[in-house]
Design a protein around this motif. Sequence first.
Motif, PDB file in Angstrom:
ATOM      1  N   PRO A 197       0.813  -1.228   0.000  1.00  0.00           N
ATOM      2  CA  PRO A 197       0.000   0.000   0.000  1.00  0.00           C
ATOM      3  C   PRO A 197       0.842   1.272   0.000  1.00  0.00           C
ATOM      4  CG  PRO A 197      -0.872  -1.598   1.575  1.00  0.00           C
ATOM      5  CD  PRO A 197       0.444  -2.139   1.099  1.00  0.00           C
ATOM      6  N   ILE A 202      -3.208   0.411  -6.022  1.00  0.00           N
ATOM      7  CA  ILE A 202      -4.486  -0.144  -5.564  1.00  0.00           C
ATOM      8  C   ILE A 202      -4.620  -1.548  -6.151  1.00  0.00           C
ATOM      9  CG2 ILE A 202      -6.991   0.131  -5.575  1.00  0.00           C
ATOM     10  CD1 ILE A 202      -6.574   3.116  -5.891  1.00  0.00           C
ATOM     11  N   GLN A 203      -4.590  -2.542  -5.275  1.00  0.00           N
ATOM     12  CA  GLN A 203      -4.672  -3.930  -5.735  1.00  0.00           C
ATOM     13  C   GLN A 203      -6.140  -4.327  -5.949  1.00  0.00           C
ATOM     14  OE1 GLN A 203      -2.241  -5.499  -6.704  1.00  0.00           O
ATOM     15  NE2 GLN A 203      -0.400  -4.819  -5.576  1.00  0.00           N
TER      16      GLN A 203
END
Length: 264
Positions: A197, A202-203
């Motif tokens: 993060p 942004i996963q």
Amino acid sequence: MYSLDINFLKDRLPTEINSERTVRPPMQLGNLMPVYLGIGVGLCLPALVFCGLWFLQMETGKLEQKIGKLDQENKELDGKIANINKIKGETKGIQVQTQALVTVFDRIRPWSAMLQDLRDRIPKNVQIDNIKQIAPVIQAQTTPGQPPSNPAGGIEINGFARSFRDVNDFVLSLGQSKFINASESKISTAELIDAPPETGAIQPDNQSNESGVKIKPTQVVKYTIKAGLSTTPASELIRELEQKGTIGLVTRLRSIQKTGVIAK
């Protein structure tokens, strides 16, 4: 009684009186000149000896006075030489302290200038997570075949990059810095991981998209770079320090240069 009267004068034969007197030859003064000369020489020699002794005594007295004066001057000079040697020792001590102080200023590596230099050199796709200073290793004796340790120490940079190529570009860019020793700059570790993060990525969630295909998480290269600091004196980096905004150190170094302790 009868008296005996004997007249011896009548029986004495008359003697002839020599009427002629012995005539002595007159004394000639010319024959006494050697005597007079001998007497004169005999009187002159003691006088000359007396005069010589008197002259020697006078000269001896003068020499003794000069010797005494020279001894006094020698003592005064010894005192002055002792004071000069004392001043020289104090001056040498001050010079040693001054040189030590100059050496301290010359070895200063202001972090503000170094961080600014890193910000100017970091590639666009590279992120720095943290920077750690590595203290120099002091070795009593250098092992044969082993290079001596860097007295300036080094730094360790940890962060993330978009690709391995970006990490290599960062190392090459660090090698061009005046604050970094290019020969001691290298990639310690580099591995491909899912972007954490802190990278700002942004996963996707674990759910599949409409077509049922899972989206792979974004990956980045986690790297560790170790670089040795430059041993170049700060007095030779005045221009770079001034460009990076280190005005205080630059002012001190220039003041020291005016005194002649360090060369310009």
